[in-house]
Design a protein around this motif. Structure first.
Motif, mmCIF file in Angstrom:
data_model
loop_
_atom_site.group_PDB
_atom_site.id
_atom_site.type_symbol
_atom_site.label_atom_id
_atom_site.label_comp_id
_atom_site.label_asym_id
_atom_site.label_seq_id
_atom_site.Cartn_x
_atom_site.Cartn_y
_atom_site.Cartn_z
ATOM 1 N N ALA A 99 13.356 22.757 35.166
ATOM 2 C CA ALA A 99 12.892 23.988 34.525
ATOM 3 C C ALA A 99 12.846 25.132 35.527
ATOM 4 O O ALA A 99 12.962 26.295 35.166
ATOM 5 C CB ALA A 99 11.512 23.781 33.909
ATOM 6 N N ALA A 100 12.681 24.777 36.809
ATOM 7 C CA ALA A 100 12.585 25.817 37.827
ATOM 8 C C ALA A 100 13.931 26.456 38.130
ATOM 9 O O ALA A 100 14.001 27.453 38.835
ATOM 10 C CB ALA A 100 11.976 25.258 39.101
ATOM 11 N N SER B 199 16.283 26.414 35.310
ATOM 12 C CA SER B 199 16.858 26.646 33.991
ATOM 13 C C SER B 199 15.927 27.512 33.171
ATOM 14 O O SER B 199 14.722 27.295 33.147
ATOM 15 C CB SER B 199 17.076 25.309 33.284
ATOM 16 N N GLY B 200 16.507 28.489 32.480
ATOM 17 C CA GLY B 200 15.680 29.362 31.661
ATOM 18 C C GLY B 200 15.649 28.936 30.210
ATOM 19 O O GLY B 200 14.990 29.540 29.395
ATOM 20 N N ALA C 247 10.945 24.168 30.206
ATOM 21 C CA ALA C 247 11.837 25.130 30.869
ATOM 22 C C ALA C 247 11.477 26.587 30.592
ATOM 23 O O ALA C 247 11.796 27.462 31.380
ATOM 24 C CB ALA C 247 13.285 24.877 30.456
ATOM 25 N N SER C 248 10.831 26.860 29.468
ATOM 26 C CA SER C 248 10.548 28.264 29.166
ATOM 27 C C SER C 248 9.209 28.739 29.702
ATOM 28 O O SER C 248 8.930 29.929 29.705
ATOM 29 C CB SER C 248 10.600 28.507 27.661
ATOM 30 N N ILE D 208 7.891 27.408 32.808
ATOM 31 C CA ILE D 208 8.083 27.468 34.246
ATOM 32 C C ILE D 208 9.213 28.439 34.537
ATOM 33 O O ILE D 208 10.288 28.324 33.987
ATOM 34 C CB ILE D 208 8.443 26.063 34.781
ATOM 35 N N PRO D 209 8.979 29.464 35.379
ATOM 36 C CA PRO D 209 10.053 30.418 35.652
ATOM 37 C C PRO D 209 11.208 29.754 36.419
ATOM 38 O O PRO D 209 10.956 28.759 37.102
ATOM 39 C CB PRO D 209 9.372 31.486 36.492
ATOM 40 N N PRO D 210 12.413 30.258 36.322
ATOM 41 C CA PRO D 210 12.812 31.443 35.567
ATOM 42 C C PRO D 210 12.766 31.182 34.063
ATOM 43 O O PRO D 210 13.081 30.085 33.640
ATOM 44 C CB PRO D 210 14.250 31.679 36.012
ATOM 45 N N SER D 211 12.383 32.162 33.317
ATOM 46 C CA SER D 211 12.262 31.968 31.887
ATOM 47 C C SER D 211 12.657 33.236 31.158
ATOM 48 O O SER D 211 12.030 34.269 31.319
ATOM 49 C CB SER D 211 10.826 31.594 31.553
#
Ligand code: NA
Ligand code: NA
Lengths: 466, 315, 209
Positions: free
Chosen positions: A124-125, A127-128, A166-167, A169-172
């Motif tokens: 997630a860090a 993937s947005g 993923a949404s 945790i940034p990037p989001s």
């Protein structure tokens, strides 16, 4: 007819168009354009010879919006974040992070499932997008879990739920969109996402461990990794750490002046992942594919953004948000109860809609109401209803709605993550995945409850940034 | 008659004259003529002239430096080191320039008519780190300054970096810029003063010019009484603005003390040197550029200087 | 929510026009993708220049703002061709045959009307910033380095004109399906079941890890 009445009619018409299956972006733009025509015409007393004037002014006003609203430095974060996600596949980051998580965490009860949750959180860090994360891990993690005798439905549920991280945790992309709509500091919102995202992952992990201890056959632990093997798995996953560190340092550097804007942080992160992908042998044709996919997703999101902003421009002329906020704050009910009702309404709406569309369509009206509920945009913590200043309330509510939007990705009947997992695995039906993901509803409800009860979880990190 | 006025941000010293004129007009016409002030709901600030031209709203505020090519003639008021030293002088020179036919002609392209200015004090810098006191110190400085002011700092080696005013605090905190040029009220309302180590008390490099305009068709459609109420309220609205801003300036020294911000005073030699390097070439280039486009640049510049001398002599 | 869909092809004029237009749309989308890449490079350059060489990039924000319409809008027709604009297909997904084509036809006709109006509106926005008599034809410029804004404003009506063409083809495609009662018409995105769609998405990711 007064503008507020026009506002209500047009908003109702838009929801109808959306339900009937018109593409969300165009339904919103259409509603906005018709609303503008109506409001300009009403201003001239609805005289027939004034209709032409109203049409021209409305079309020219709406025609400004696409260029005007997309020409923004802050919004340029969205394509960059999307690009990072696509490049990460070519950089082999998904496999690397799952392998590392397995070696470090698989020894606990329900070990592989716990590892999967931490791997999705790690991915997630970079993937947005939640759906992409679920699709990737359905391929990597489910087969390994099935191999050692996991319950099929449970394994699918873990991946569908883990994907939602993923949404938060940034990037989001979705946090950026929230920040744009409500005109708040993007950097602080992104920072605010870290702890609740990690917190959600921990709640998921505790839930899995609990389930695994009660029903022994759900998932046996995997043991036998040496420390040498554990450390050997780290270098390949290193770019993820680099991206996280970079984004934090760009937004807030604990050792001095920060390095730049979040936009620049996103771009530098993408560049590192790009270098990694080139190093791993990404070919030009693959880069072209990644760029086309990035363009498609970017355009899709931006079309909704400007479409909704045409509708918002109309709302500005109708002053509907102001009226709604006034109405909400005039209610006698306790603010906390109203907030909880709003969150429940999101849960229901989210059963039928996708996250970005839902937030974009509702926030222009709901956000000012929530801010008014707390005591206004510039209220101090002491005078506020929720015990936090205006800007902090904006951040807190943002994280809450994004978490709600993520929750909606796993709730039936339209739970996109569950569809994707079922789609990737021919041996799993959609019903199987929905059944397997059910325990995670409890985890999400607990997480949201705790975020509401203890806003410090959300606000601690951004409050450090001043 | 009901008008919409498009401004941006939140209600602050910079918008007080618009609020006041709305109040006065409504009073004078017994509520027949009302003006709703909208903070950003009707247009993006850089597109307020477009909205006026379309006829989407009847009154709007904008700043010349946001889009010089839309309003070339009034950029004369943003030339560096004009020598304007207070808000009353700023009002006087703006009024004179707005009345010039070249300005009226350019505004008519946007279907706009000048109503009044939003006088701004000199855009002094706040900065982080060691105070910059010589011209050499400006070399490589990343400064948030727009329009003519940005060009002036560029002339002494600084790099103008425009972030929007609402992002200025962030840009300062993140090191994207290390100095920000604002009027005092903006240093307060956008929080840049909280990040500052020093403030240039007497650099007075220039300011931005932000007129309030009305749509010509809407103006002409007003009844005689309404038009009189509008035109007749301009002076009172500006007086209210000046009084309100005056209070804010009185507070300024206390604020500096509270926040521990150092007042940096430049020697007259440094200011003269800055002027020679930045102001004179900028003025010559501007006049040449305007004349080439058929805009009477020299005439406009002379008008500013004459008006300023007259104003200063009368006090 | 439909993300992407399949478009069938054959040797009819409609299908050939569809593929012809697709070439233009793909080219536009690729420009958009390359612009994203340049955005990344520009940011790295700007940060690097500032941090390591004390020479920040002048007009960085102006350039990004000028690039954004290329990134965000040029690919709009490509996305429409691929059925990539999201919608709620919980109701429309239940329809079959002529009822489905009628619903789709109504929807694209409405979108065409909207896009024609917006093409005009966006053109007017461009036109206000364009002046043949002015230096660099500019009557609107950016805040820092005075870049003329008309080129990036022109992108919008051009992209909107292309999606209007695309919508005309889709009206033809759905209209044909409605009149002839076709089951699998060419040149229009077909509604896929959620499972089919997820499968297609998963295939796209194949071999990427
Ligand atoms: Na993320
Ligand atoms: Na759902």
């Amino acid at each position: 007819m007064d503008p507020i009445e026009i506002g209500l009619w047009v908003s109702g018409g838009m929801l109808l168009m959306v339900v009937l299956g018109m593409r969300v972006a165009f339904a919103a733009a259409m509603a906005g354009l018709i609303g503008l025509i109506w409001i300009f015409w009403a201003k001239k007393g609805m005289e027939w010879d004034q209709l032409g004037w109203a049409l021209t002014v409305a079309i020219k006003t709406a025609g400004q919006v696409p260029h005007s609203k997309v020409s923004s430095q802050t919004l340029s974060l969205i394509p960059t974040f999307i690009l990072i996600g696509f490049l990460a596949y070519y950089a082999g980051l998904t496999k690397a992070i799952f392998e590392a998580a397995k070696r470090w965490f698989a020894w606990v009860p329900g070990g592989l499932a716990v590892s999967t949750v931490f791997a999705t959180a790690g991915f997630a860090a970079v993937s947005g997008a939640s759906v992409a994360t679920a699709a990737v891990f359905a391929r990597i993690a489910i087969p390994e879990m099935l191999k050692i005798g996991y319950n099929k439905q449970f394994a699918a549920g873990v991946v569908a739920a883990g994907g939602t991280l993923a949404s938060l945790i940034p990037p989001s992309a979705i946090l950026v969109i929230y920040a744009i709509i409500v005109e708040q500091d993007v950097g602080k919102l992104l920072l605010a996402g870290f702890i609740p995202g990690a917190f959600s992952a921990v709640v998921y992990a505790i839930l899995i461990i609990g389930i695994a201890m009660i029903w022994k056959n759900v998932g046996p632990p995997v043991t036998g990794f040496t420390w040498r093997e554990r450390f050997a798995s780290l270098p390949a996953a290193l770019p993820i750490v680099a991206v996280v560190v970079i984004i934090i340092f760009f937004v807030y550097n604990p050792f001095g002046d920060a390095w730049g804007t979040p936009t620049e942080g996103g771009a530098v992160g993408a560049f590192i992942v790009f270098c990694m992908a080139v190093f791993r042998g990404m070919r030009l044709a693959e880069l072209k594919d990644a760029l086309l996919e990035t363009a498609k997703l970017t355009v899709m999101i931006f079309t909704i953004i400007w479409g909704v902003l045409i509708y918002v421009r109309f709302l500005g002329f109708a002053d509907l948000p102001g009226a709604f906020a006034e109405w909400i704050s005039s209610l006698e009910t306790s603010p906390m109860l109203i907030l909880i009702c709003i969150l429940l309404a999101y849960a229901v709406l989210g059963m039928f809609m996708d996250a970005i569309g839902m937030l974009l369509l509702t926030l222009p009206v709901v956000y000012p109401a929530v801010m008014a509920l707390n005591g206004g945009e510039f209220v101090s913590a002491a005078d506020s209803a929720f015990g936090m200043s205006g800007p902090m309330c904006a951040i807190w509510f943002g994280i809450l709605v994004v978490k709600m939007a993520e929750f909606c990705l796993i709730t039936p009947p339209i739970g996109l993550n569950c569809f994707v997992v079922a789609g990737v695995r021919p041996d799993l039906s959609v019903q199987d995945v929905f059944r397997g993901v059910m325990p995670f509803f409890v985890a999400d409800a607990v997480t949201i409850g705790l975020l509401v009860a203890f806003p410090q979880i959300v606000l601690w990190l951004p409050s450090l940034a001043g | 008659t009901e008008w919409n006025a498009s401004v941006w941000g939140k209600r602050r010293a910079f918008t007080e004259h618009v609020e006041k004129i709305a109040e006065l007009v409504s009073e004078k016409t017994n509520g027949e003529f009302t003006i709703n002030v909208s903070y950003g709901g009707l247009s993006k600030n850089r597109e307020n002239l477009d909205g006026i031209s379309i006829g989407a709203f009847e009154m709007a505020q904008f700043c010349a430096g946001y889009h010089a090519d839309k309003n070339r003639a009034i950029t004369v008021l943003e030339l560096p080191f004009l020598g304007v030293s207070n808000l009353e002088e700023e009002v006087a020179v703006s009024r004179a320039v707005y009345a010039h036919p070249a300005v009226a002609k350019e505004m008519a392209q946007w279907n706009a008519k000048m109503l009044m200015t939003s006088p701004m004090p000199q855009y002094n810098l706040v900065g982080t780190g060691d105070p910059r006191t010589t011209l050499e110190d400006f070399d490589g400085m990343r400064v948030r300054a727009t329009g003519g002011l940005g060009k002036a700092f560029e002339a002494v080696g600084a790099v103008p970096t425009s972030v929007t005013s609402s992002e200025a605090y962030n840009a300062m905190e993140s090191g994207v810029v290390d100095t920000v040029a604002f009027a005092q009220h903006a240093h307060l309302s956008f929080g840049t003063i909280n990040k500052a180590d020093w403030w240039t008390a007497n650099l007075n490099p220039g300011t931005v010019n932000c007129p309030v305009v009305v749509n010509i068709d809407a103006y002409e459609a007003l009844s005689d009484a309404e038009r009189e109420a509008l035109d007749g309220s301009v002076d009172e609205a500006l007086d209210h603005y000046l009084a309100n801003y005056g209070e804010l300036l009185e507070r300024w020294d206390t604020v500096l003390e509270e926040k521990g911000v150092e007042k940096v005073e430049f020697s007259p030699e440094v200011i003269a040197e800055f002027k020679a390097k930045a102001a004179d070439p900028a003025r010559e280039a501007w006049i040449k550029d305007m004349e080439a486009q058929g805009i009477p640049g020299q005439e406009l510049y002379d008008l500013v200087i004459e008006t300023l001398e007259k104003e200063q002599a009368s006090n | 929510m439909a993300g992407s869909s399949a478009v069938l092809e054959d040797s009819s004029i409609l299908s050939r026009l569809d593929r012809g237009l697709l070439k233009l749309e793909t080219f536009f989308a690729l420009i958009s993708g390359i612009a994203v890449f340049m955005l990344m490079v520009l940011a790295v350059w700007s940060v690097g220049g500032r941090k390591f060489f004390a020479s920040p990039l002048a007009g960085y924000v102006d350039w990004i703002e000028a690039a954004m319409p290329f990134i965000a809008i040029m690919g709009i027709a490509y996305t429409q061709r691929m059925g990539g604009h999201v919608r709620m297909d919980i109701l429309i997904g239940q329809l079959k045959g002529r009822a489905l084509w009628a619903a789709e036809l109504l929807s694209v006709v409405l979108i065409l009307l909207l896009m024609l109006a917006l093409t005009w509106g966006a053109w007017a926005h461009f036109d206000r910033s364009f002046d043949m008599g002015a230096p660099m034809w500019s009557r609107d410029s950016s805040i820092d380095i005075g870049l003329p804004i008309w080129p990036s404003k022109l992108v919008v009506p051009v992209a909107f004109a292309v999606i209007s063409l695309r919508l005309c083809l889709q009206i033809w495609g759905y209209g044909r399906a409605l009149v002839l009662g076709l089951e699998r018409p060419v040149a229009v995105p077909l509604v896929q079941s959620a499972a089919e769609q997820a499968m297609a998405e998963a295939e796209q990711l194949d071999g990427r890890d």
